[in-house]
Design a protein around this motif. Structure first.
Motif, PDB file in Angstrom:
ATOM      1  N   VAL A   1     -12.060 -49.070 -10.331  1.00 33.58           N
ATOM      2  CA  VAL A   1     -11.141 -47.946 -10.555  1.00 33.58           C
ATOM      3  C   VAL A   1     -10.384 -47.556  -9.293  1.00 33.58           C
ATOM      4  CG1 VAL A   1     -12.495 -47.048 -12.478  1.00 33.58           C
ATOM      5  CG2 VAL A   1     -12.970 -46.228 -10.158  1.00 33.58           C
ATOM      6  N   SER A   2     -10.943 -47.874  -8.124  1.00 36.24           N
ATOM      7  CA  SER A   2     -10.250 -47.511  -6.883  1.00 36.24           C
ATOM      8  C   SER A   2      -9.169 -48.519  -6.511  1.00 36.24           C
ATOM      9  CB  SER A   2     -11.258 -47.384  -5.736  1.00 36.24           C
ATOM     10  OG  SER A   2     -11.886 -48.631  -5.471  1.00 36.24           O
ATOM     11  N   LYS A   3      -9.275 -49.757  -7.011  1.00 37.13           N
ATOM     12  CA  LYS A   3      -8.313 -50.801  -6.653  1.00 37.13           C
ATOM     13  C   LYS A   3      -7.240 -51.021  -7.708  1.00 37.13           C
ATOM     14  CE  LYS A   3     -11.285 -53.445  -3.530  1.00 37.13           C
ATOM     15  NZ  LYS A   3     -11.883 -54.762  -3.230  1.00 37.13           N
ATOM     16  N   ASN A   4      -7.299 -50.260  -8.801  1.00 38.83           N
ATOM     17  CA  ASN A   4      -6.302 -50.407  -9.857  1.00 38.83           C
ATOM     18  C   ASN A   4      -5.545 -49.103 -10.044  1.00 38.83           C
ATOM     19  OD1 ASN A   4      -6.611 -53.172 -11.460  1.00 38.83           O
ATOM     20  ND2 ASN A   4      -8.652 -52.537 -10.800  1.00 38.83           N
ATOM     21  N   PHE A   5      -4.334 -49.246 -10.596  1.00 38.72           N
ATOM     22  CA  PHE A   5      -3.435 -48.103 -10.729  1.00 38.72           C
ATOM     23  C   PHE A   5      -2.851 -48.067 -12.134  1.00 38.72           C
ATOM     24  CE2 PHE A   5      -3.498 -49.489  -6.363  1.00 38.72           C
ATOM     25  CZ  PHE A   5      -3.648 -48.312  -5.640  1.00 38.72           C
ATOM     26  N   ILE A   6      -2.441 -46.882 -12.542  1.00 38.59           N
ATOM     27  CA  ILE A   6      -1.701 -46.712 -13.794  1.00 38.59           C
ATOM     28  C   ILE A   6      -0.284 -46.295 -13.442  1.00 38.59           C
ATOM     29  CG2 ILE A   6      -1.443 -45.260 -15.830  1.00 38.59           C
ATOM     30  CD1 ILE A   6      -4.431 -45.253 -16.129  1.00 38.59           C
ATOM     31  N   ILE A   7       0.667 -47.041 -13.992  1.00 38.48           N
ATOM     32  CA  ILE A   7       2.077 -46.729 -13.798  1.00 38.48           C
ATOM     33  C   ILE A   7       2.648 -46.274 -15.127  1.00 38.48           C
ATOM     34  CG2 ILE A   7       4.354 -47.649 -13.214  1.00 38.48           C
ATOM     35  CD1 ILE A   7       3.066 -49.428 -11.183  1.00 38.48           C
ATOM     36  N   LEU A   8       3.295 -45.125 -15.122  1.00 41.94           N
ATOM     37  CA  LEU A   8       3.874 -44.540 -16.322  1.00 41.94           C
ATOM     38  C   LEU A   8       5.389 -44.546 -16.220  1.00 41.94           C
ATOM     39  CD1 LEU A   8       1.528 -41.414 -16.601  1.00 41.94           C
ATOM     40  CD2 LEU A   8       1.243 -43.625 -17.719  1.00 41.94           C
ATOM     41  N   GLY A   9       6.054 -44.775 -17.347  1.00 40.82           N
ATOM     42  CA  GLY A   9       7.513 -44.740 -17.390  1.00 40.82           C
ATOM     43  C   GLY A   9       7.988 -43.847 -18.513  1.00 40.82           C
ATOM     44  N   THR A  10       9.110 -43.152 -18.318  1.00 43.36           N
ATOM     45  CA  THR A  10       9.642 -42.252 -19.340  1.00 43.36           C
ATOM     46  C   THR A  10      10.987 -42.753 -19.843  1.00 43.36           C
ATOM     47  OG1 THR A  10      10.932 -40.807 -17.877  1.00 43.36           O
ATOM     48  CG2 THR A  10       8.552 -40.375 -18.063  1.00 43.36           C
TER      49      THR A  10
ATOM     50  N   LEU B   1       7.064 -42.950 -22.181  1.00 46.09           N
ATOM     51  CA  LEU B   1       7.402 -44.120 -22.982  1.00 46.09           C
ATOM     52  C   LEU B   1       6.360 -45.215 -22.909  1.00 46.09           C
ATOM     53  CD1 LEU B   1       9.636 -45.540 -24.680  1.00 46.09           C
ATOM     54  CD2 LEU B   1      10.477 -46.499 -22.536  1.00 46.09           C
ATOM     55  N   GLU B   2       5.980 -45.623 -21.708  1.00 47.97           N
ATOM     56  CA  GLU B   2       5.072 -46.751 -21.543  1.00 47.97           C
ATOM     57  C   GLU B   2       4.101 -46.477 -20.406  1.00 47.97           C
ATOM     58  OE1 GLU B   2       5.096 -50.253 -22.622  1.00 47.97           O
ATOM     59  OE2 GLU B   2       7.029 -50.541 -23.581  1.00 47.97           O
ATOM     60  N   ALA B   3       3.022 -47.276 -20.396  1.00 51.87           N
ATOM     61  CA  ALA B   3       2.031 -47.201 -19.336  1.00 51.87           C
ATOM     62  C   ALA B   3       1.552 -48.607 -19.024  1.00 51.87           C
ATOM     63  CB  ALA B   3       0.863 -46.314 -19.756  1.00 51.87           C
ATOM     64  N   CYS B   4       1.311 -48.901 -17.747  1.00 50.39           N
ATOM     65  CA  CYS B   4       0.835 -50.213 -17.332  1.00 50.39           C
ATOM     66  C   CYS B   4      -0.345 -50.057 -16.386  1.00 50.39           C
ATOM     67  CB  CYS B   4       1.942 -50.998 -16.607  1.00 50.39           C
ATOM     68  SG  CYS B   4       3.321 -51.467 -17.642  1.00 50.39           S
ATOM     69  N   LEU B   5      -1.263 -51.013 -16.440  1.00 50.88           N
ATOM     70  CA  LEU B   5      -2.370 -51.078 -15.498  1.00 50.88           C
ATOM     71  C   LEU B   5      -2.065 -52.161 -14.477  1.00 50.88           C
ATOM     72  CD1 LEU B   5      -5.298 -50.099 -14.846  1.00 50.88           C
ATOM     73  CD2 LEU B   5      -6.095 -52.032 -16.217  1.00 50.88           C
ATOM     74  N   THR B   6      -2.080 -51.818 -13.192  1.00 51.79           N
ATOM     75  CA  THR B   6      -1.713 -52.774 -12.137  1.00 51.79           C
ATOM     76  C   THR B   6      -2.774 -52.790 -11.043  1.00 51.79           C
ATOM     77  OG1 THR B   6      -0.532 -51.296 -10.620  1.00 51.79           O
ATOM     78  CG2 THR B   6       0.674 -52.053 -12.557  1.00 51.79           C
ATOM     79  N   ASP B   7      -2.685 -53.831 -10.189  1.00 49.18           N
ATOM     80  CA  ASP B   7      -3.591 -53.920  -9.045  1.00 49.18           C
ATOM     81  C   ASP B   7      -2.904 -53.524  -7.748  1.00 49.18           C
ATOM     82  OD1 ASP B   7      -1.866 -55.997  -8.653  1.00 49.18           O
ATOM     83  OD2 ASP B   7      -3.388 -57.576  -8.672  1.00 49.18           O
ATOM     84  N   GLY B   8      -1.693 -52.972  -7.845  1.00 48.85           N
ATOM     85  CA  GLY B   8      -0.955 -52.532  -6.662  1.00 48.85           C
ATOM     86  C   GLY B   8      -0.009 -53.569  -6.110  1.00 48.85           C
ATOM     87  N   ASN B   9       0.028 -54.788  -6.687  1.00 44.98           N
ATOM     88  CA  ASN B   9       0.867 -55.870  -6.137  1.00 44.98           C
ATOM     89  C   ASN B   9       1.790 -56.466  -7.198  1.00 44.98           C
ATOM     90  OD1 ASN B   9      -0.418 -55.855  -3.506  1.00 44.98           O
ATOM     91  ND2 ASN B   9      -2.204 -56.742  -4.556  1.00 44.98           N
ATOM     92  N   CYS B  10       2.262 -55.639  -8.093  1.00 43.94           N
ATOM     93  CA  CYS B  10       3.101 -56.134  -9.190  1.00 43.94           C
ATOM     94  C   CYS B  10       4.584 -55.890  -8.917  1.00 43.94           C
ATOM     95  CB  CYS B  10       2.713 -55.448 -10.491  1.00 43.94           C
ATOM     96  SG  CYS B  10       1.067 -55.896 -11.073  1.00 43.94           S
TER      97      CYS B  10
ATOM     98  N   GLU C   1       6.409 -53.035  -6.904  1.00 42.73           N
ATOM     99  CA  GLU C   1       5.610 -51.855  -7.199  1.00 42.73           C
ATOM    100  C   GLU C   1       5.395 -50.999  -5.967  1.00 42.73           C
ATOM    101  OE1 GLU C   1       0.958 -50.830  -8.424  1.00 42.73           O
ATOM    102  OE2 GLU C   1       1.756 -52.833  -8.780  1.00 42.73           O
ATOM    103  N   ASN C   2       5.331 -51.644  -4.796  1.00 45.07           N
ATOM    104  CA  ASN C   2       5.029 -50.872  -3.580  1.00 45.07           C
ATOM    105  C   ASN C   2       6.136 -49.890  -3.218  1.00 45.07           C
ATOM    106  OD1 ASN C   2       7.005 -52.557  -2.472  1.00 45.07           O
ATOM    107  ND2 ASN C   2       5.492 -53.929  -1.529  1.00 45.07           N
ATOM    108  N   LEU C   3       7.281 -49.962  -3.914  1.00 49.91           N
ATOM    109  CA  LEU C   3       8.327 -48.962  -3.692  1.00 49.91           C
ATOM    110  C   LEU C   3       7.989 -47.628  -4.362  1.00 49.91           C
ATOM    111  CD1 LEU C   3      11.607 -51.068  -4.120  1.00 49.91           C
ATOM    112  CD2 LEU C   3      10.447 -50.396  -2.005  1.00 49.91           C
ATOM    113  N   VAL C   4       6.926 -47.650  -5.185  1.00 56.84           N
ATOM    114  CA  VAL C   4       6.490 -46.425  -5.862  1.00 56.84           C
ATOM    115  C   VAL C   4       5.181 -45.979  -5.213  1.00 56.84           C
ATOM    116  CG1 VAL C   4       5.917 -45.342  -8.055  1.00 56.84           C
ATOM    117  CG2 VAL C   4       7.522 -47.267  -7.991  1.00 56.84           C
ATOM    118  N   ARG C   5       5.185 -44.823  -4.588  1.00 60.54           N
ATOM    119  CA  ARG C   5       4.003 -44.313  -3.911  1.00 60.54           C
ATOM    120  C   ARG C   5       3.055 -43.678  -4.926  1.00 60.54           C
ATOM    121  NH1 ARG C   5       2.941 -39.228  -1.952  1.00 60.54           N
ATOM    122  NH2 ARG C   5       5.083 -38.607  -2.459  1.00 60.54           N
ATOM    123  N   ALA C   6       1.742 -43.941  -4.744  1.00 60.22           N
ATOM    124  CA  ALA C   6       0.732 -43.359  -5.634  1.00 60.22           C
ATOM    125  C   ALA C   6       0.622 -41.861  -5.384  1.00 60.22           C
ATOM    126  CB  ALA C   6      -0.617 -44.023  -5.419  1.00 60.22           C
TER     127      ALA C   6
END
Length: 831
Positions: free
Chosen positions: A610-619, A652-661, A677-682
């Motif tokens: 859970v610490s090495k994965n991220f959720i990215i949401l889009g509207t 609209l959508e949600a994605c599960l990533t490892d931070g390198n997508c 993806e790294n252009l989007v800060r957690a």
């Protein structure tokens, strides 16, 4: 005396305190708590003693229960008759006591909670085991006290040879305290007690090797030994009891669950009724029929399942939600020297052995005294026999018996008892045979007196007597365990009963959800018309269709930005054509909200994952937000805020990533943007996000794609009128976040607006569903690779102005002969 002199001024607070303490101690000592020595409450002790007084031992005939109750009420227990009768009934019920003390004849109730017949109809006598509970009562082994009117005496405790408190347990509610002690197996209790007698320094861990755990009269299965150990060590613990069940098959091939044993003190009829209520309320699914087939030979409850139900899963739900599983909270409080005390296992055994030790000593003293008295008389008789002629002469010469007695005492130096015995001696005692019997009896008595003196002087011998009597009790009444103990039982995991296979999850526009085996969707050739996938309700259509593994946790994201958790196996299963279940019945979603996105998560319990994965949401307005998965690792029933959505926007959508997508957002008018993806800060879970793509006011984002740098995938786009194409992901140049993007499909009136964007490869199939419910599955490899700005090819034939509602990708189905692919429509309107 004046009126004022008759009035005594007292402090009301002190008076109430004193009165309440007196009342509470009366309840504790005289009603609710058992004595640690014999394990009985006063009412039970009085019932047994009263039955003894009526001569109702195990070998005698029965007497009416009303006669017994009257005896106990009139002599020893000045309370209501129901309290006495209820206590006697419980001592006769084989499902209440592990070793019943009373043998009943007639209707003494049932495990279904049926009341016993009135006391005028039933009869009772003591069980054989009660003979050992009451043994030696007439040998001054226990103290007696006056009854309520000082007219009779009753025992303060019984000299039981059986450790009743451990063997039968007890329960009671006093004032400010309660006791709840489970029954145990007699053989195990005897073994543990003997082990203590052999080694007074034995610890509780070693005692547990002999006494494994409670043994309930109704059997069942105890799951886990930690609660047992806690109770034995501290006096308090909790054990979980499950019904004994078997899974069988009916003649028609359906599974059925057979319940053969129920948890202790569970009313079987109430249990069945509550299970039926759970079925009717649809809290438990998969059961079609339940019936009680119990008879005098034992318990048998039959639960017949539906054809599609998994027996072990249904059984687990029954354990979880019904009384097929219950808990027993152990609280070992008993009276020690008249005071309530919390006792561990060693305390219970030690105090029982101490009681038996006192009984043995008092019994030996009594028997020694009786033997000495008899020997004393026999010694006088032997003197008389040896001097029989002179004795006869003295008696014949005396004018009265008193004169003869006095002369005998004076002549032979006899005691008063001896002289009286000689005068009362019958003539037959003068025969040689009778003289020999007197001599033999005297010799035997002298041996017994020597033995009794030896017992009183040797504690080791006293303990041997206690042990021997216990082993004798074990030989007479010992039996096999009824309750099975399963050690180290873990929490039941429903995942163990589901194959870790993919299923199709569908969510309709009006919020109905179901899961369907992926195998129900067969492969079709490109351009096929499809099969009827869902019987849609009026004005309803399938809006979400996706694939998940049965063991996954589903994260559901709503258009208002909330996140909810649900295990995939918790989603109701339905056929491809079924309507599904309202999602509001599964998660606590608000009425005006609806699910818009989802994520399959393997686990939320692994800190590293859970610490090495991220959720990215889009509207829809092009906002994108990144949050660590760890922020979603603590499920809440009412959901959590995943993103703060502004007015006029929707998640609209949600994605599960490892931070390198790499991220891609596609808009309805055919533009798409690609950026790292790294252009989007957690940021935190409740944040609002940043801009991902710039769109015109009349445009909106229709999809978001997350692609790992190591993946070799194509971008597949589908328009609302059934056209689609795939292009290489590398055809899209990398830009900065927030730009307008590049063309991804040539939008025309024939193609319609862009409806979906997916990252796919030849190893995937494409599943398309339109608003009328028609579903088609086709191989991605059938969709030719085309340029980024082209129009694409027709993927599905639409009828009567129908449009596509949802598109998803799945793993490729096993290859089939395309010539054998069947194109058929199961449209209700055409049937």
């Amino acid at each position: 005396m004046t009126g004022e002199d008759k009035i005594k001024v007292v402090n009301i607070e002190e008076e109430m305190k004193t009165a309440y303490i007196d009342y509470s101690m009366s309840v504790i000592v005289s009603r609710a708590l058992p004595d640690v020595r014999d394990g009985l409450k006063p009412v039970h002790r009085r019932v047994l003693f009263g039955m003894t007084g009526l001569g109702l031992s195990s070998g005698k005939s029965y007497k009416k229960s009303a006669r017994i109750v009257g005896e106990v009420l009139g002599k020893y227990h000045p309370h209501g008759d129901s309290s006495v009768y209820d206590a006697m009934v419980r001592m006769a019920q084989i499902w209440s006591l592990r070793y019943p003390l009373v043998e009943g004849q007639g209707n003494f109730g049932s495990i279904d909670g049926d009341s016993p017949a009135a006391m005028r109809y039933t009869e009772a006598r003591l069980q054989k085991i009660s003979d050992d509970v009451l043994a030696d009562l007439d040998k001054n082994t226990v103290d007696f006290r006056l009854n309520f009117d000082d007219s009779l005496e009753e025992p303060t405790v019984l000299p039981t040879r059986i450790p009743l408190l451990l063997v039968n347990g007890t329960s009671g509610i006093a004032v400010g305290m309660a006791t709840n002690m489970p029954p145990h197996n007699l053989s195990e209790v005897v073994d543990a007690t003997c082990a203590y007698i052999d080694n007074k320094d034995i610890d509780i861990e070693d005692l547990i090797k002999y006494l494994h755990g409670p043994d309930f009269p109704t059997g069942g299965i105890i799951y886990g030994i930690q609660g047992i150990k806690d109770a034995y060590r501290t006096g308090k613990g909790r054990v979980v009891i499950r019904s004994a069940t078997e899974i069988e098959q009916t003649e028609s091939g359906r599974a059925k669950i057979i319940v053969t044993e129920t948890p202790y003190m569970v009313n079987k009829a109430d249990m069945i009724k509550k299970i039926a209520d759970l079925i009717n309320e649809k809290k438990i699914e998969g059961i079609s029929y339940i019936n009680d087939e119990s008879d005098r030979n034992g318990t048998r409850v039959v639960i017949i399942l539906k054809r599609e139900a998994v027996a072990n899963v249904v059984l687990n739900n029954l354990f979880k939600q019904s009384q097929l599983q219950s808990s027993f909270s152990i609280n070992n409080i008993a009276l020690v020297d008249g005071r309530p005390k919390l006792l561990n296992l060693k305390d219970l055994i030690r105090l029982f052995v101490s009681h038996r030790h006192d009984v043995i000593i008092r019994r030996t003293h009594y028997e020694l005294d009786q033997a000495q008295k008899r020997a004393h008389i026999l010694e006088g008789l032997l003197i008389a026999i040896d001097n029989i002629d002179e004795v006869i002469a003295i008696i014949r010469a005396a004018q009265t018996p008193e004169e003869a007695r006095e002369k005998l005492m004076e002549r032979f130096d006899l005691s008063d008892l001896q002289a009286r015995a000689i005068i009362d001696m019958r003539l037959r005692s003068l025969t040689g045979l009778e003289r020999d019997k007197v001599k033999e009896e005297h010799a035997e008595l002298m041996k017994m007196i020597e033995y009794y003196n030896q017992v009183l002087q040797d504690e080791t011998l006293q303990m041997k007597i206690i042990k021997d009597e216990l082993l004798e009790v074990k030989a007479k009444y010992g039996d096999a365990r009824r309750t099975q103990i399963v050690p180290d039982a873990e929490e039941f995991n429903p995942e163990d009963f589901y194959a870790d296979e993919d299923v199709v999850i569908t969510i309709s526009h009006l919020g109905y959800i179901k899961r369907t085996p992926l195998t129900e969707y067969r492969l079709q050739a490109r351009g096929g018309v499809g099969t009827k996938g869902v019987a849609a309700r009026d004005e309803d259509f399938i809006e979400h269709l996706f694939v998940a593994s049965m063991h996954n946790t589903m994260l559901f994201f709503t258009e208002n930005g909330k996140c909810f958790w649900l295990k995939v196996y918790e989603i109701p299963e339905g056929a491809k054509s079924s309507k599904g279940r309202a999602i509001q019945n599964l998660i606590n979603i608000e009425p005006e909200d609806k699910v818009k996105a989802y994520i399959n998560v393997k686990t939320l319990n692994d800190p590293e994952y859970v610490s090495k994965n991220f959720i990215i949401l889009g509207t829809k307005k092009g906002i994108i937000k990144k949050t660590s998965l760890e922020a979603y690792s603590r499920p809440r029933q009412n959901g959590v805020i995943a993103i703060t959505v502004k007015d006029g926007d929707q998640l609209l959508e949600a994605c599960l990533t490892d931070g390198n997508c790499h991220m891609m957002l596609a808009a309805k008018n055919g533009k798409a943007i690609k950026f790292p993806e790294n252009l989007v800060r957690a940021i935190g879970r409740t944040g609002g996000g940043v801009r991902g793509i710039s769109i015109s006011p009349d445009d909106e984002v229709i999809g978001m794609v997350c692609v790992n740098n190591e993946e070799k995938v194509d971008i597949l786009v589908v328009s609302e009128k059934g056209y689609g194409k795939r292009s290489s992901f590398d055809d899209y140049r990398i830009t900065n976040r927030g730009g307008k993007g590049v063309k991804t499909i040539n939008i025309t009136e024939k193609t319609g607006k862009l409806i979906a964007v997916k990252a796919a490869s030849d190893s995937n199939d494409l599943m398309i569903i339109n608003k009328s419910g028609i579903t088609i599955r086709l191989a991605v490899s059938d969709v030719r690779l085309a340029g980024r700005a082209t129009q694409g090819v027709k993927l599905i034939n639409l009828r009567n102005g129908d449009t596509i509602a949802a598109v998803t990708k799945v793993d490729a189905a096993p290859e089939v002969d395309q010539d054998q692919a069947v194109n058929e429509v199961q449209d209700e309107s055409e049937n």
